[in-house]
Design an enzyme around this catalytic site. Structure first.
Site, mmCIF file in Angstrom:
data_model
loop_
_atom_site.group_PDB
_atom_site.id
_atom_site.type_symbol
_atom_site.label_atom_id
_atom_site.label_comp_id
_atom_site.label_asym_id
_atom_site.label_seq_id
_atom_site.Cartn_x
_atom_site.Cartn_y
_atom_site.Cartn_z
ATOM 1 N N ASN A 76 0.797 -1.227 0.000
ATOM 2 C CA ASN A 76 0.000 0.000 0.000
ATOM 3 C C ASN A 76 0.829 1.277 0.000
ATOM 4 O O ASN A 76 0.317 2.350 0.308
ATOM 5 C CB ASN A 76 -0.955 -0.007 1.191
ATOM 6 N N VAL A 84 1.297 7.002 0.225
ATOM 7 C CA VAL A 84 0.631 6.007 1.052
ATOM 8 C C VAL A 84 -0.823 5.862 0.623
ATOM 9 O O VAL A 84 -1.537 6.849 0.490
ATOM 10 C CB VAL A 84 0.682 6.425 2.544
ATOM 11 N N CYS A 85 -1.240 4.620 0.421
ATOM 12 C CA CYS A 85 -2.644 4.318 0.146
ATOM 13 C C CYS A 85 -3.254 3.931 1.487
ATOM 14 O O CYS A 85 -3.113 2.807 1.943
ATOM 15 C CB CYS A 85 -2.751 3.166 -0.839
ATOM 16 N N LEU A 86 -3.853 4.851 2.146
ATOM 17 C CA LEU A 86 -4.375 4.603 3.482
ATOM 18 C C LEU A 86 -5.779 5.177 3.545
ATOM 19 O O LEU A 86 -5.960 6.386 3.632
ATOM 20 C CB LEU A 86 -3.450 5.280 4.504
ATOM 21 N N LEU A 120 -0.758 -0.122 -4.140
ATOM 22 C CA LEU A 120 -0.037 0.912 -4.888
ATOM 23 C C LEU A 120 1.257 0.305 -5.423
ATOM 24 O O LEU A 120 1.856 0.824 -6.342
ATOM 25 C CB LEU A 120 0.303 2.108 -3.993
#
Length: 186
Positions: A76, A84-86, A120
């Site tokens: 991620n 950051v894919c959060l 990601l």
């Protein structure tokens, strides 16, 4: 809390007074780097990352932009940009959250519980799902290669000065191995 600027100031000061090393950029409170330790009892334990944080004008009503400056192998996190894919930060942010939540809850949870179904970094996600043992090994290798204290001391792309402790001989790596991820896109 009468204005977003007062809240921003309070949240950044709270982060600075905690156990985190915070380095402001251009002496402002809108952009700064935070030293972040990998969570205990995780694959990332022992790793140290510089996290780039940008606070939008509408903070705390709009979420901060968060990115890893030095490399990390994680489904991620984009390996090149450090983005950051959060979901909590990017989509579910609430003004009730503050910057300490990001570093004490959100990022540790992301590292402990990666989500390979929303990647990601497709390579990391694929490896995690197909060969967990090899994935674990690669995470540890990245931690060893890119996530040590000496890697965050010069993660701005500047030349190392004579005063700094780390040399190529001491770190045991070449220039190619020491490439670091770039800054987060705003």
């Amino acid at each position: 809390m009468s204005s977003p600027s007062k809240r921003r100031e309070m949240d950044v000061m709270k982060l600075m007074m905690s156990d985190y090393n915070v380095e402001t950029i251009n002496d402002g409170l809108n952009e700064f780097n935070v030293e972040f330790q990998g969570p205990k009892e995780s694959l990332y334990e022992g790793g140290v990352w510089k996290i780039h944080v940008e606070l939008p004008d509408a903070y705390p009503y709009k979420s901060p932009s968060i990115g890893f400056v030095n490399k990390i192998f994680h489904p991620n996190v984009d390996e090149l940009s450090g983005s950051v894919c959060l979901d909590v930060i990017n989509q579910s942010w609430s003004p009730m959250f503050d910057l300490l939540n990001v570093f004490e809850v959100f990022l540790p949870q992301l590292l402990i519980y990666p989500n390979p179904s929303d990647p990601l970094n497709g390579d990391a996600a694929s490896l995690m799902m197909k060969d967990k043992e090899q994935y674990d090994q690669k995470v540890k290798e990245y931690c060893e290669r890119y996530a040590k204290k000496e890697h965050i001391m010069n993660s701005t792309g500047e030349e190392l000065s004579d005063e700094e402790d780390v040399s190529d001989e001491e770190s045991g790596s070449s220039d190619e191995e020491d490439e670091i991820a770039g800054h987060v896109d705003p």
